[in-house]
Design a protein around this motif. Structure first.
Motif, short mmCIF file in Angstrom:
data_model
loop_
_atom_site.label_atom_id
_atom_site.label_comp_id
_atom_site.label_asym_id
_atom_site.label_seq_id
_atom_site.Cartn_x
_atom_site.Cartn_y
_atom_site.Cartn_z
N ILE A 243 0.80 -1.24 0.03
CA ILE A 243 -0.13 0.04 0.05
C ILE A 243 0.98 1.13 -0.01
N ALA A 244 1.94 1.17 0.71
CA ALA A 244 2.91 2.26 0.85
C ALA A 244 3.59 2.38 -0.31
N GLN A 245 3.79 1.65 -1.17
CA GLN A 245 4.70 1.78 -2.44
C GLN A 245 3.40 2.29 -3.68
N ASN A 246 2.20 1.98 -3.48
CA ASN A 246 1.08 2.35 -4.42
C ASN A 246 1.04 3.85 -4.25
N ALA A 247 0.91 4.15 -2.77
CA ALA A 247 0.62 5.56 -2.43
C ALA A 247 1.61 6.60 -3.00
N MET A 248 2.87 6.01 -2.89
CA MET A 248 4.08 6.93 -3.19
C MET A 248 4.09 6.90 -4.53
N ALA A 249 3.70 5.92 -5.35
CA ALA A 249 3.92 5.91 -6.88
C ALA A 249 2.79 6.82 -7.32
#
Length: 152
Positions: free
Chosen positions: A59-65
């Motif tokens: 989720i963090a990776q998707n949010a940062m992307a």
């Protein structure tokens, strides 16, 4: 990535990243540099321990992307005049003289590594061209303003 629907958890992580971190950074160009620095240049994966701990790594990776793409999109859509202002704001925030900033960014083109992975080649080219134009404007202003001239 930028066209896919986001789940509520990714939205919450985006809000968290935007309000706790990105809102503290002055200017979209500086935000773009920050978000690009969270990405591993070898894998393309984003890393942010606090966000991953609060949500999950995925989720963090998707949010940062998503945030990275959103800031990048705003910069693509802004005028060169506004991009010059963004670069001036960013340059004022780093411990480098204006002339060294212009010289380094013109020579090494580090703005290329802050482009999101999902950017199309034409969008990447357009962004890079606009940054080069904005740097040229800053350079011409520096030459015209004696405050920014380097001593011989």
């Amino acid at each position: 990535m930028h066209d896919s629907p986001r789940c509520a958890n990714v939205d919450a992580a985006c809000r968290d990243l935007s309000t706790r971190t990105l809102a503290q950074i002055d200017g979209d160009f500086a935000r773009l540099v920050y978000l690009g620095s969270l990405r591993d240049y070898n894998t393309g994966e984003y890393h942010h321990d606090g966000l991953a701990w609060q949500f999950s790594e995925k989720i963090a990776q998707n949010a940062m992307a998503w945030c990275h793409w959103t800031v990048y999109r705003r910069l693509i859509l802004c005028s060169v005049r506004d991009l010059v202002t963004e670069l001036e704001t960013y340059a004022a925030s780093i411990p480098l003289s204006r002339s060294d900033f212009i010289r380094t960014w013109s020579c090494f083109q580090p703005y290329r590594v802050v482009i999101p992975r999902d950017s199309t080649p034409i969008t990447s080219y357009f962004f890079s061209s606009n940054v080069r134009a904005a740097l040229a404007v800053l350079h011409s202003r520096q030459d015209a303003d004696p405050r920014y001239r380097q001593p011989a």
